[in-house]
Structure formats: C-alpha cells, structure tokens
Design a protein around this motif. Structure first.
Motif, PDB file in Angstrom:
ATOM      1  N   GLN A 153       0.816  -1.209   0.000  1.00 48.56           N
ATOM      2  CA  GLN A 153       0.000   0.000   0.000  1.00 48.56           C
ATOM      3  C   GLN A 153       0.852   1.263   0.000  1.00 48.56           C
ATOM      4  O   GLN A 153       0.524   2.246  -0.663  1.00 48.56           O
ATOM      5  CB  GLN A 153      -0.918   0.021   1.230  1.00 48.56           C
ATOM      6  CG  GLN A 153      -2.096  -0.933   1.135  1.00 48.56           C
ATOM      7  CD  GLN A 153      -2.909  -0.918   2.415  1.00 48.56           C
ATOM      8  OE1 GLN A 153      -2.346  -0.868   3.510  1.00 48.56           O
ATOM      9  NE2 GLN A 153      -4.227  -0.982   2.280  1.00 48.56           N
ATOM     10  N   LYS A 182      -5.690   7.711  -9.786  1.00 48.98           N
ATOM     11  CA  LYS A 182      -6.333   8.607  -8.830  1.00 48.98           C
ATOM     12  C   LYS A 182      -6.563   9.990  -9.447  1.00 48.98           C
ATOM     13  O   LYS A 182      -7.512  10.690  -9.096  1.00 48.98           O
ATOM     14  CB  LYS A 182      -5.494   8.723  -7.569  1.00 48.98           C
ATOM     15  CG  LYS A 182      -5.449   7.452  -6.735  1.00 48.98           C
ATOM     16  CD  LYS A 182      -4.655   7.655  -5.455  1.00 48.98           C
ATOM     17  CE  LYS A 182      -4.687   6.416  -4.579  1.00 48.98           C
ATOM     18  NZ  LYS A 182      -3.912   6.606  -3.322  1.00 48.98           N
ATOM     19  N   ILE A 230     -10.525  -2.047 -10.087  1.00 52.63           N
ATOM     20  CA  ILE A 230     -10.660  -2.078  -8.628  1.00 52.63           C
ATOM     21  C   ILE A 230     -10.853  -0.679  -8.053  1.00 52.63           C
ATOM     22  O   ILE A 230     -11.616  -0.488  -7.100  1.00 52.63           O
ATOM     23  CB  ILE A 230      -9.433  -2.785  -8.008  1.00 52.63           C
ATOM     24  CG1 ILE A 230      -9.489  -4.284  -8.355  1.00 52.63           C
ATOM     25  CG2 ILE A 230      -9.379  -2.583  -6.492  1.00 52.63           C
ATOM     26  CD1 ILE A 230      -8.264  -5.053  -7.974  1.00 52.63           C
ATOM     27  N   THR A 231     -10.207   0.314  -8.642  1.00 54.71           N
ATOM     28  CA  THR A 231     -10.320   1.691  -8.132  1.00 54.71           C
ATOM     29  C   THR A 231     -11.482   2.468  -8.750  1.00 54.71           C
ATOM     30  O   THR A 231     -11.774   3.587  -8.334  1.00 54.71           O
ATOM     31  CB  THR A 231      -9.018   2.478  -8.385  1.00 54.71           C
ATOM     32  OG1 THR A 231      -8.758   2.527  -9.801  1.00 54.71           O
ATOM     33  CG2 THR A 231      -7.846   1.831  -7.668  1.00 54.71           C
ATOM     34  N   HIS A 232     -12.098   1.861  -9.773  1.00 53.74           N
ATOM     35  CA  HIS A 232     -13.217   2.502 -10.479  1.00 53.74           C
ATOM     36  C   HIS A 232     -12.786   3.835 -11.103  1.00 53.74           C
ATOM     37  O   HIS A 232     -13.520   4.827 -11.062  1.00 53.74           O
ATOM     38  CB  HIS A 232     -14.413   2.702  -9.536  1.00 53.74           C
ATOM     39  CG  HIS A 232     -14.875   1.454  -8.872  1.00 53.74           C
ATOM     40  ND1 HIS A 232     -15.487   0.426  -9.549  1.00 53.74           N
ATOM     41  CD2 HIS A 232     -14.772   1.041  -7.571  1.00 53.74           C
ATOM     42  CE1 HIS A 232     -15.768  -0.559  -8.707  1.00 53.74           C
ATOM     43  NE2 HIS A 232     -15.349  -0.207  -7.507  1.00 53.74           N
ATOM     44  N   THR A 247      -7.075  -6.075  -4.748  1.00 55.21           N
ATOM     45  CA  THR A 247      -8.278  -5.846  -3.955  1.00 55.21           C
ATOM     46  C   THR A 247      -7.904  -5.613  -2.499  1.00 55.21           C
ATOM     47  O   THR A 247      -8.447  -4.731  -1.826  1.00 55.21           O
ATOM     48  CB  THR A 247      -9.259  -7.018  -4.080  1.00 55.21           C
ATOM     49  OG1 THR A 247      -9.664  -7.162  -5.448  1.00 55.21           O
ATOM     50  CG2 THR A 247     -10.497  -6.797  -3.208  1.00 55.21           C
ATOM     51  N   ASP A 248      -6.981  -6.419  -2.001  1.00 51.93           N
ATOM     52  CA  ASP A 248      -6.540  -6.259  -0.610  1.00 51.93           C
ATOM     53  C   ASP A 248      -5.836  -4.922  -0.395  1.00 51.93           C
ATOM     54  O   ASP A 248      -6.049  -4.255   0.619  1.00 51.93           O
ATOM     55  CB  ASP A 248      -5.584  -7.391  -0.231  1.00 51.93           C
ATOM     56  CG  ASP A 248      -5.011  -7.227   1.170  1.00 51.93           C
ATOM     57  OD1 ASP A 248      -5.771  -7.386   2.147  1.00 51.93           O
ATOM     58  OD2 ASP A 248      -3.804  -6.903   1.284  1.00 51.93           O
ATOM     59  N   LEU A 280      -5.880  -2.072  -2.398  1.00 51.73           N
ATOM     60  CA  LEU A 280      -6.467  -0.839  -2.916  1.00 51.73           C
ATOM     61  C   LEU A 280      -7.892  -0.573  -2.452  1.00 51.73           C
ATOM     62  O   LEU A 280      -8.493   0.426  -2.831  1.00 51.73           O
ATOM     63  CB  LEU A 280      -6.429  -0.849  -4.446  1.00 51.73           C
ATOM     64  CG  LEU A 280      -5.048  -0.955  -5.088  1.00 51.73           C
ATOM     65  CD1 LEU A 280      -5.170  -0.968  -6.607  1.00 51.73           C
ATOM     66  CD2 LEU A 280      -4.147   0.189  -4.623  1.00 51.73           C
ATOM     67  N   THR A 281      -8.449  -1.462  -1.644  1.00 54.10           N
ATOM     68  CA  THR A 281      -9.832  -1.255  -1.169  1.00 54.10           C
ATOM     69  C   THR A 281      -9.887  -1.289   0.354  1.00 54.10           C
ATOM     70  O   THR A 281      -8.936  -1.612   1.013  1.00 54.10           O
ATOM     71  CB  THR A 281     -10.780  -2.324  -1.730  1.00 54.10           C
ATOM     72  OG1 THR A 281     -10.340  -3.618  -1.309  1.00 54.10           O
ATOM     73  CG2 THR A 281     -10.827  -2.299  -3.236  1.00 54.10           C
TER      74      THR A 281
END
Length: 301
Positions: free
Chosen positions: A172, A185, A244-246, A297-298, A300-301
């Motif tokens: 992260q 982002k 995953i980040t949309h 997923t782990d 970034l969410t």
C-alpha cells in the motif's frame, strides 16, 4: 531464534521485523545510524559499515542472517555515478556480512540474501524459473550476478544460503505500487509503454511469509523466486487497477516519453520477465494472494 537483519529499517525489512517480533524472535538490526533508534526487549540496533564498527561483538549467537541492504533502484536517474552506488552498496554490505560471519564462532543455520529477478534478463516470450540460464546483459542483470556471487561466499560460514530473487513487490505504501496507482487517482491512468512487458509481482505479505518459510524449510537453498504464480502483462495490470479503483484506463504513456524522462532506469517499467516461483511451489508454499485481483483488492480497497 536470534536473527540479524541488514536493511531492517527499509521497505521489506520493516514488515519482516514486525512479523519476527510477533513470533517472539530476537532481532538484531544492522544500521549505519544506531543512535537514531531505541533498543527494545526483542529488537537491538547494531552499528555497522562505519569506521570502528565491530558488529560481530554483538552477533556471535545467530541462528539466521538476512541481508536486505542496498541502494534503492528507484533512488534517481541511472547516471554512471548512481549505477556505481547501486552496485557498490550491495557488494559492500554483502562483503561486510561475510566478514562478520567469519568472525563469529557460531554457525547460523541459514543466510538469506536479497536478490532480484532482474538477473534473468528481459523477455516477452521466455518463462524463467530458478534453473533457467540468465540471458541478461543489461546493468541490472550484471549487478545481480555480482551480488549473488558475493552472497554465495557465505556458504563457508552457514549451513545453507538462500538467494531471495524478489519480483515487483506490491504494498500500500512502499515500493512501486503507489506510483503506479497515482495516475488512476488523477483520472489519467493508462497503459505504460507497449503494454506487453511482463510484471512478475508478489504481495508484501507473501514476501514476508516466504522468507519465514525458507527459514523453516531446511531443504530450501540457492535461488528462490519470490513472485506470484500468476504474472501478468503491463496492460492487464493497469486495467485491473482501473477496475478495482473505479477509475478510467485511457491515457497511454508512450515508451519514448519514459525513456526521455528516466533514461536507462525506464527499463524498470518498460521491460520485464515472466517468472515462476517454481521452488516455493515445489516445497508446497501456499500463497495468500496468488492472483492479481486478490492482491490489488486487498491493497487498494
């Protein structure tokens, strides 16, 4: 166990020390600046790599030695001076570790020395395992070969040596992932370079678990690839971040722009290799995050 770590305050080292403390091991962290830190009940900071330092006086009862020390590859444009520093930092730390081991009367059960999958060279077509012959002639491959050659000298002083060939470590906060996610982002994410270059990645937690696994498995020695069993190419890697980040995946970054901006260092993102963790799988290591979707997923969410 008594475990010495060079590079214990770095990206991987910090996460590793946390896990070792949880497992009630005693850790000795080798650092150039021990005065910056406070010793704890299970963590001791030992000075090294400066005039007058004699770390061997505090390290004579070691069970495990781990060398993660070395100048970051991302520390700046690869000028001749920077490349020399990258190479020499690794060789100097590894030579000093061997000197320390030679001075100690107790023989550790294992020495784990950091390395990199860059040793194999770059290819879009080949798949590399620990038994694959290197095709690398670039700066990174040549540096890793010199590094591993020096690390293997510690065979004289330990029962076995593990060369931990790290792939792209995903975390992260540290490593390359935050930089790779930033354009998404900012709504400006897209394929980097041609998009077909391979990324042999691994989740930081599997790096730490893999190191602990190698400590506990007496039959593991020599090169060990620290990569997930499912490498991916750059384009689908970016698309997975997008999903995953949309955030959109639409603005490509051409190779020439990166080469202009980064020079030779651009090979870290424009070139790659497809690597399999054959040895870990052979010894039945179970990845917590074997797929990119699970890992991102782990993280970034």
């Amino acid at each position: 166990m008594n475990i010495a770590i060079a590079g214990g305050t770095g990206f991987v080292g910090t996460a590793l020390v946390d896990e070792l403390i949880k497992a009630h091991h005693t850790v000795f962290i080798l650092t150039r600046h021990p005065e910056k830190y406070h010793n704890q009940s299970r963590v001791h900071y030992i000075g090294w790599l400066y005039e007058g330092a004699r770390p061997e006086n505090a390290l004579n009862n070691l069970d495990v030695v781990i060398n993660l020390a070395g100048e970051s590859l991302n520390s700046g444009r690869w000028t001749a001076k920077r490349k020399q520093k990258i190479t020499e930092s690794r060789l100097t730390a590894t030579k000093e570790m061997n000197r320390i081991l030679a001075a100690c009367t107790h023989k550790p059960s294992v020495v784990i020395n950091a390395s990199a999958i860059g040793v194999y060279g770059v290819s879009d077509q080949l798949t590399f395992s620990e038994t694959t012959e290197s095709i690398g002639e670039d700066f990174l491959a040549q540096t890793v070969k010199l590094w591993e050659h020096e690390a293997l000298r510690s065979k004289i002083y330990s029962n076995r040596v593990v060369l931990a060939r790290f792939g792209l470590i995903l975390d992260q906060q540290g490593g390359a992932l935050p930089t790779m996610v930033l354009p998404y982002k900012l709504m400006a994410g897209g394929t980097i370079g041609r998009g077909t270059q391979w990324l042999s990645w691994i989740h930081i937690q599997d790096v730490i678990r893999g190191i602990l696994f190698c400590i506990d498995q007496p039959k593991i020695s020599g090169p060990v690839n620290f990569t997930s069993p499912e490498p991916t190419q750059m384009k689908p890697f970016g698309q997975m971040i997008s999903s995953i980040t949309h955030r959109p995946h639409w603005l490509p970054i051409p190779s020439f722009a990166l080469k202009l901006a980064l020079g030779e260092m651009s090979m870290l993102v424009l070139e790659g290799q497809r690597v399999q963790p054959t040895k870990l799988l052979h010894h039945h290591f179970s990845f917590s995050y074997p797929t990119l979707k699970q890992a991102l997923t782990d993280l970034l969410t």
